[in-house]
Design a protein around this motif. Structure first.
Motif, PDB file in Angstrom:
ATOM      1  N   ILE A  32       0.842  -1.114  -0.042  1.00  0.00           N
ATOM      2  CA  ILE A  32      -0.055  -0.132  -0.073  1.00  0.00           C
ATOM      3  C   ILE A  32       1.027   1.092  -0.063  1.00  0.00           C
ATOM      4  O   ILE A  32       1.665   1.285   0.887  1.00  0.00           O
ATOM      5  CB  ILE A  32      -1.015   0.053   1.368  1.00  0.00           C
ATOM      6  N   LEU A  33       0.757   1.927  -1.059  1.00  0.00           N
ATOM      7  CA  LEU A  33       1.564   3.259  -1.055  1.00  0.00           C
ATOM      8  C   LEU A  33       0.910   4.388  -0.634  1.00  0.00           C
ATOM      9  O   LEU A  33      -0.543   4.611  -0.812  1.00  0.00           O
ATOM     10  CB  LEU A  33       1.911   3.685  -2.579  1.00  0.00           C
ATOM     11  N   ARG A 237       1.698   0.748   5.397  1.00  0.00           N
ATOM     12  CA  ARG A 237       2.190   1.350   4.454  1.00  0.00           C
ATOM     13  C   ARG A 237       3.315   1.767   4.028  1.00  0.00           C
ATOM     14  O   ARG A 237       4.175   2.260   5.084  1.00  0.00           O
ATOM     15  CB  ARG A 237       1.028   2.505   4.193  1.00  0.00           C
ATOM     16  N   PHE A 238       3.738   2.016   2.668  1.00  0.00           N
ATOM     17  CA  PHE A 238       4.838   2.722   2.452  1.00  0.00           C
ATOM     18  C   PHE A 238       4.926   4.211   2.029  1.00  0.00           C
ATOM     19  O   PHE A 238       3.896   4.722   1.215  1.00  0.00           O
ATOM     20  CB  PHE A 238       5.632   2.244   1.075  1.00  0.00           C
ATOM     21  N   ILE A 239       5.326   5.141   2.958  1.00  0.00           N
ATOM     22  CA  ILE A 239       5.260   6.717   2.660  1.00  0.00           C
ATOM     23  C   ILE A 239       6.147   6.836   1.291  1.00  0.00           C
ATOM     24  O   ILE A 239       7.498   6.215   1.333  1.00  0.00           O
ATOM     25  CB  ILE A 239       5.666   7.304   3.348  1.00  0.00           C
ATOM     26  N   VAL A 240       5.738   7.236   0.053  1.00  0.00           N
ATOM     27  CA  VAL A 240       6.298   7.381  -1.065  1.00  0.00           C
ATOM     28  C   VAL A 240       6.986   8.829  -1.081  1.00  0.00           C
ATOM     29  O   VAL A 240       6.362   9.859  -0.692  1.00  0.00           O
ATOM     30  CB  VAL A 240       5.540   7.377  -2.260  1.00  0.00           C
ATOM     31  N   THR A 241       8.409   9.191  -1.318  1.00  0.00           N
ATOM     32  CA  THR A 241       8.693  10.281  -1.561  1.00  0.00           C
ATOM     33  C   THR A 241       9.356  10.456  -2.663  1.00  0.00           C
ATOM     34  O   THR A 241       9.171   9.660  -3.571  1.00  0.00           O
ATOM     35  CB  THR A 241      10.307  10.238  -0.439  1.00  0.00           C
ATOM     36  N   ASN A 242      10.082  11.637  -2.935  1.00  0.00           N
ATOM     37  CA  ASN A 242      10.562  12.011  -4.447  1.00  0.00           C
ATOM     38  C   ASN A 242      11.661  11.303  -4.719  1.00  0.00           C
ATOM     39  O   ASN A 242      12.224  11.322  -5.880  1.00  0.00           O
ATOM     40  CB  ASN A 242      10.630  13.549  -4.387  1.00  0.00           C
ATOM     41  N   HIS A 243      12.323  10.634  -3.667  1.00  0.00           N
ATOM     42  CA  HIS A 243      13.610   9.839  -4.061  1.00  0.00           C
ATOM     43  C   HIS A 243      13.197   8.350  -4.705  1.00  0.00           C
ATOM     44  O   HIS A 243      14.069   7.679  -5.105  1.00  0.00           O
ATOM     45  CB  HIS A 243      14.414   9.724  -2.572  1.00  0.00           C
ATOM     46  N   ASP A 244      11.884   7.941  -4.536  1.00  0.00           N
ATOM     47  CA  ASP A 244      11.714   6.698  -4.921  1.00  0.00           C
ATOM     48  C   ASP A 244      11.343   6.738  -6.494  1.00  0.00           C
ATOM     49  O   ASP A 244       9.997   7.059  -6.975  1.00  0.00           O
ATOM     50  CB  ASP A 244      10.225   6.463  -4.185  1.00  0.00           C
ATOM     51  N   ARG A 245      12.307   6.599  -7.216  1.00  0.00           N
ATOM     52  CA  ARG A 245      12.212   6.756  -8.609  1.00  0.00           C
ATOM     53  C   ARG A 245      13.009   5.438  -9.300  1.00  0.00           C
ATOM     54  O   ARG A 245      13.476   4.893  -8.621  1.00  0.00           O
ATOM     55  CB  ARG A 245      13.198   7.836  -9.059  1.00  0.00           C
ATOM     56  N   GLY A 246      12.406   5.045 -10.560  1.00  0.00           N
ATOM     57  CA  GLY A 246      13.156   3.828 -11.114  1.00  0.00           C
ATOM     58  C   GLY A 246      12.968   2.513 -10.382  1.00  0.00           C
ATOM     59  O   GLY A 246      12.029   2.406  -9.873  1.00  0.00           O
ATOM     60  N   GLU A 247      14.220   1.839 -10.203  1.00  0.00           N
ATOM     61  CA  GLU A 247      14.199   0.761  -9.706  1.00  0.00           C
ATOM     62  C   GLU A 247      13.881   0.894  -8.350  1.00  0.00           C
ATOM     63  O   GLU A 247      13.465  -0.241  -7.609  1.00  0.00           O
ATOM     64  CB  GLU A 247      15.403   0.046  -9.804  1.00  0.00           C
ATOM     65  N   ARG A 248      14.591   1.902  -7.461  1.00  0.00           N
ATOM     66  CA  ARG A 248      14.069   2.110  -6.262  1.00  0.00           C
ATOM     67  C   ARG A 248      12.356   2.134  -5.909  1.00  0.00           C
ATOM     68  O   ARG A 248      12.069   1.624  -4.962  1.00  0.00           O
ATOM     69  CB  ARG A 248      14.679   3.386  -5.612  1.00  0.00           C
ATOM     70  N   PHE A 249      11.743   2.671  -6.761  1.00  0.00           N
ATOM     71  CA  PHE A 249      10.432   2.454  -6.686  1.00  0.00           C
ATOM     72  C   PHE A 249       9.697   1.302  -6.823  1.00  0.00           C
ATOM     73  O   PHE A 249       9.083   0.771  -6.156  1.00  0.00           O
ATOM     74  CB  PHE A 249       9.653   3.718  -7.617  1.00  0.00           C
TER      75      PHE A 249
END
Length: 257
Positions: A32-33, A237-249
């Motif tokens: 859950i994002l 739940r996972f708090i999504v940040t602006n760092h969560d891009r590409g494979e990290r996301f």
């Protein structure tokens, strides 16, 4: 009206920058994002820029994942005979920031993606950073958006427990839980029976009070996917940040790196 951010932002910064999720794909779990704010820039850990959010949605589709309504996940968790959907992900957004309407809503409309909003109604049509009741009603009418409770004004229960006598704290908490549910149901219709804990703070007593107020499940900010072994009043739940891009996301979704 108080603005939510500092205390939670510090925790998110620590978790998102120092922890590498790296969860293996698992059909018995569903991530859950959790989003808070969008916009053209990311001045804090609670804001994901709109282009990054759009790229995240595209990654979900490109990697073969499917965004399902939170209600579908709840149905599966409530019935052991119903399998958890494979390669599923759930999207939520807390608080009711105006950018959820201005930036998130157009994208989920275009891509037909369901989202659950956890709202603290004291801010709606009141705080300058918040959505209006008309905007929430429009989002709900789209059929893509479910609206649930985030208490009435997003208190820090740890602070209030220390500040108040036992009986006063119980009354304060029950008011936060009951009033939020009642106002959201009156203003927007439908049933409000899910709760997001403010700042992720919860304990067994709070869970009991929430259940007595009519909530069947509640959600934290513990960074891991939901499984059947989780307590219904403390679903992660996972708090999504602006760092969560590409494979990290993608790692949040459950794909192996």
């Amino acid at each position: 009206m108080r603005r939510v951010g500092g205390w939670l932002s510090a925790i998110v910064c620590l978790l998102s920058l120092t922890c590498s999720p790296g969860f293996a794909a698992d059909p018995s779990s569903v991530p859950i994002l959790l989003y808070h704010r969008l916009g053209p820039a990311s001045p804090d850990e609670m804001t994901v820029t709109t282009p990054v959010f759009e790229a995240q949605l595209k990654l979900i589709q490109e990697r073969g994942y499917k965004v399902i309504p939170l209600a579908a996940l709840m149905a599966a968790l409530g019935d052991s005979a119903v399998p958890l959907p494979e390669r599923a992900v759930v999207l939520t957004a807390d608080d009711g920031h105006r950018t959820v309407y201005s930036d998130m809503f157009p994208l989920i409309q275009r891509l037909k993606i369901p989202v659950t909003l956890f709202i603290y109604p004291s801010a709606i049509s009141n705080a300058d950073y918040a959505m209006t009741w008309a905007q929430l009603a429009e989002m709900k009418a789209s059929g893509l958006v479910d609206i649930q409770s985030h208490t009435f004004w997003h208190p820090n229960f740890n602070v209030e427990k220390k500040r108040l006598a036992s009986a006063a704290y119980e009354k304060f908490t029950q008011d936060q839980l009951v009033k939020s549910k009642a106002v959201l149901e009156q203003r927007l219709g439908g049933e409000v029976d899910l709760l997001a804990w403010p700042f992720g703070i919860h304990d067994d007593q709070l869970a009991q009070w929430a259940q007595a107020a009519g909530y069947v499940a509640a959600f934290t900010i513990e960074r891991r996917p939901v499984t059947r072994s989780d307590k219904m009043m403390a679903l992660p739940r996972f708090i999504v940040t602006n760092h969560d891009r590409g494979e990290r996301f993608v790692s949040l979704l459950g794909a192996s790196k």
